[in-house]
Scaffold this active site. Sequence first.
Site, mmCIF file in Angstrom:
data_model
loop_
_atom_site.group_PDB
_atom_site.id
_atom_site.type_symbol
_atom_site.label_atom_id
_atom_site.label_comp_id
_atom_site.label_asym_id
_atom_site.label_seq_id
_atom_site.Cartn_x
_atom_site.Cartn_y
_atom_site.Cartn_z
ATOM 1 N N GLU A 195 0.830 -1.208 0.000
ATOM 2 C CA GLU A 195 0.000 0.000 0.000
ATOM 3 C C GLU A 195 0.865 1.259 0.000
ATOM 4 O O GLU A 195 1.612 1.499 0.952
ATOM 5 C CB GLU A 195 -0.905 0.019 1.229
ATOM 6 C CG GLU A 195 -1.798 1.245 1.309
ATOM 7 C CD GLU A 195 -2.622 1.301 2.577
ATOM 8 O OE1 GLU A 195 -3.644 2.014 2.575
ATOM 9 O OE2 GLU A 195 -2.254 0.629 3.573
ATOM 10 N N GLU B 196 -11.772 2.759 6.277
ATOM 11 C CA GLU B 196 -10.612 3.005 7.130
ATOM 12 C C GLU B 196 -10.535 4.506 7.409
ATOM 13 O O GLU B 196 -9.607 5.190 6.979
ATOM 14 C CB GLU B 196 -9.329 2.496 6.475
ATOM 15 C CG GLU B 196 -8.156 2.455 7.459
ATOM 16 C CD GLU B 196 -6.840 2.062 6.811
ATOM 17 O OE1 GLU B 196 -6.008 1.451 7.486
ATOM 18 O OE2 GLU B 196 -6.651 2.373 5.619
#
Length: 255
Positions: free
Chosen positions: A138, A235
């Site tokens: 990521e 998130e």
Amino acid sequence: MKLSANLGFLWNDRPLPDAIRAAAAAGFDAVECHWPYDVPASEVKSALDDTGLRMLGLNTRRGDLSVPENGLSALPGRETDARAAIDEALSYAQAIGAGAVHVMAGFASGADAHAAFVANLAYACDQAAPLGVTILIEPLNRHDAPGYFLVTTDQAVDIIRRVDRPNLKLMFDCYHVGRTEGDVTTRLAALLGDIGHIQFASVPDRGTPDHGELNYPTVFAAIKALGWDVPLGAEYKPGGPTDPTLGWMAEAQKI
């Protein structure tokens, strides 16, 4: 849309098994987490079994938080520590039935860091393949994680090509991409074949997805049009108790 609650941020004021149960009660389709290692895997598995939720993924440990470190796999000379963290994450994922492990790169730069990350990711993928686990990487934005090795989606895709393993995928966080690169829906479409998980939060404050620079009804509709049917990871930082922040869910689930 199907939705996953990221329990690193949501309901993080309670033990992880209780957070899993809270996510189920709120209507989420799945859960994901950051670093569950202080909680016995058996307790997490029991909560998942009780609720019928899947744990989509978890992160490798960050390392020494007193430094602080934010991952180990792109740190030259730390291969032993990085691979121990990978092994630990894969073992925990297998014990709870999680489908993915995010291998964190850490604060590093340069050719040696690139070589270390590629080698450690190849190791992670080879260890994960027999378990049916996907390895994720990521890019993190420079505002929240200055000095982090992996910054852009182009850099991530180049690494995915170099590692050349079918179970290495991109974690596309709309928040991080929005802050660093922009053009989120175009990048989602272009990178679809490399994406293993999608997350979201408002830009730039990382709050609920009902305000800010990104119009999430448009983003969610674009993701659906691409044929994506895996739960998207919420998130975001609730800034207090999670339940009062969930007003955005009903409309998102209709998309």
